[in-house]
Write a protein that holds these residues in place. Structure first.
Motif, short mmCIF file in Angstrom:
data_model
loop_
_atom_site.label_atom_id
_atom_site.label_comp_id
_atom_site.label_asym_id
_atom_site.label_seq_id
_atom_site.Cartn_x
_atom_site.Cartn_y
_atom_site.Cartn_z
N UNK A 1 0.85 -1.20 0.00
CA UNK A 1 0.00 0.00 0.00
C UNK A 1 0.88 1.24 0.00
N UNK A 2 0.57 2.17 -0.91
CA UNK A 2 1.37 3.39 -1.01
C UNK A 2 0.62 4.64 -0.57
N UNK A 3 -0.72 4.63 -0.68
CA UNK A 3 -1.48 5.80 -0.22
C UNK A 3 -2.95 5.44 -0.07
N UNK A 4 -3.66 6.32 0.63
CA UNK A 4 -5.09 6.16 0.81
C UNK A 4 -5.70 7.55 0.96
N UNK A 5 -6.80 7.78 0.24
CA UNK A 5 -7.47 9.08 0.32
C UNK A 5 -8.97 8.88 0.48
N UNK A 6 -9.61 9.89 1.04
CA UNK A 6 -11.07 9.90 1.20
C UNK A 6 -11.57 11.21 0.62
N UNK A 7 -12.67 11.12 -0.12
CA UNK A 7 -13.20 12.33 -0.76
C UNK A 7 -14.70 12.23 -0.88
N UNK A 8 -15.39 13.32 -0.51
CA UNK A 8 -16.83 13.39 -0.69
C UNK A 8 -17.12 13.78 -2.13
N UNK A 9 -18.05 13.07 -2.77
CA UNK A 9 -18.44 13.39 -4.14
C UNK A 9 -19.57 14.43 -4.11
N UNK A 10 -19.77 15.10 -5.23
CA UNK A 10 -20.80 16.15 -5.31
C UNK A 10 -22.22 15.60 -5.12
N UNK A 11 -22.41 14.29 -5.36
CA UNK A 11 -23.75 13.70 -5.20
C UNK A 11 -24.01 13.20 -3.77
N UNK A 12 -23.06 13.47 -2.85
CA UNK A 12 -23.24 13.08 -1.46
C UNK A 12 -22.66 11.73 -1.10
N UNK A 13 -22.15 10.99 -2.08
CA UNK A 13 -21.52 9.70 -1.81
C UNK A 13 -20.04 9.92 -1.47
N UNK A 14 -19.36 8.84 -1.14
CA UNK A 14 -17.95 8.91 -0.77
C UNK A 14 -17.09 8.06 -1.67
N UNK A 15 -15.88 8.52 -1.89
CA UNK A 15 -14.87 7.79 -2.64
C UNK A 15 -13.66 7.59 -1.73
N UNK A 16 -13.32 6.34 -1.47
CA UNK A 16 -12.13 6.00 -0.70
C UNK A 16 -11.20 5.27 -1.66
N UNK A 17 -10.03 5.84 -1.91
CA UNK A 17 -9.08 5.24 -2.85
C UNK A 17 -7.89 4.67 -2.09
N UNK A 18 -7.58 3.42 -2.37
CA UNK A 18 -6.43 2.75 -1.77
C UNK A 18 -5.50 2.37 -2.91
N UNK A 19 -4.28 2.92 -2.88
CA UNK A 19 -3.33 2.69 -3.97
C UNK A 19 -2.23 1.74 -3.52
N UNK A 20 -1.84 0.86 -4.43
CA UNK A 20 -0.80 -0.13 -4.17
C UNK A 20 0.26 -0.09 -5.25
N UNK A 21 1.45 -0.51 -4.87
CA UNK A 21 2.50 -0.84 -5.83
C UNK A 21 2.57 -2.36 -5.83
N UNK A 22 2.32 -2.96 -6.99
CA UNK A 22 2.39 -4.41 -7.13
C UNK A 22 3.70 -4.75 -7.83
N UNK A 23 4.53 -5.55 -7.18
CA UNK A 23 5.78 -5.99 -7.78
C UNK A 23 5.53 -7.37 -8.40
N UNK A 24 5.69 -7.45 -9.73
CA UNK A 24 5.34 -8.64 -10.48
C UNK A 24 6.59 -9.22 -11.15
N UNK A 25 6.75 -10.54 -11.04
CA UNK A 25 7.87 -11.24 -11.67
C UNK A 25 7.33 -12.19 -12.72
N UNK A 26 7.94 -12.14 -13.91
CA UNK A 26 7.54 -13.01 -15.02
C UNK A 26 8.79 -13.68 -15.55
N UNK A 27 8.74 -15.00 -15.72
CA UNK A 27 9.87 -15.75 -16.26
C UNK A 27 10.01 -15.45 -17.75
N UNK A 28 11.22 -15.17 -18.19
CA UNK A 28 11.48 -14.92 -19.61
C UNK A 28 12.32 -16.02 -20.23
N UNK A 29 12.52 -17.11 -19.49
CA UNK A 29 13.28 -18.24 -20.02
C UNK A 29 12.53 -18.89 -21.17
N UNK A 30 13.24 -19.26 -22.21
CA UNK A 30 12.54 -19.88 -23.35
C UNK A 30 12.59 -21.37 -23.33
#
Length: 133
Positions: A104-133
């Motif tokens: 997890x890298x950040x998290x924010x909360x924001x009220x939308x103009x329609x009265x609902x809420x937006x909670x955003x949780x951001x991640x950095x995903x470290x992904x490994x892929x084999x390139x061996x043939x």
């Protein structure tokens, strides 16, 4: 299986998340049309240039954001907490590799103009892929 598909699978298989927001209300990219609240939009924001290792593996970092949309802030926070419990510092298999860790890298909360809420949780995903043939 892509990173997003693996996240969807992990969401659906964990009752704590699936009860709060059913898997059919977790969408990738953008929510289209009218969706019942709460729902979650999974957004891939950016991907760093992969780095090749001596073990014939490419490792890359991808920014992934969970955007929780909810009627009440407390509901959004509860869902965000369940997301943290399921994904923070976790790794899992992909079809052509492995998500080594999601940090997890950040998290924010924001009220939308329609009265609902937006909670955003951001991640950095470290992904490994084999390139061996």
């Amino acid at each position: 299986m892509s990173l997003e598909a693996a996240i969807h699978e992990r969401w659906e298989s964990w009752p704590a998340l699936a009860t709060l927001v059913p898997a059919e209300r977790v969408v990738t990219g953008a929510a289209r049309g009218e969706m019942s609240l709460p729902y979650v939009v999974l957004v891939r924001e950016q991907e760093a240039t992969p780095v090749r290792t001596s073990s014939l593996t490419e490792v890359s970092e991808t920014m992934v954001r969970f955007e929780v949309r909810a009627v009440e802030l407390d509901e959004g926070k509860t869902i965000a907490q369940a997301i943290r419990e399921r994904f923070n510092r976790e790794g899992f298999a992909l079809a052509a590799g492995t998500c080594l860790v999601m940090q997890r890298s950040s998290e924010t909360e924001q009220a939308a103009s329609d009265g609902t809420w937006r909670v955003a949780v951001q991640y950095v995903a470290r992904v490994a892929i084999s390139i061996a043939s």
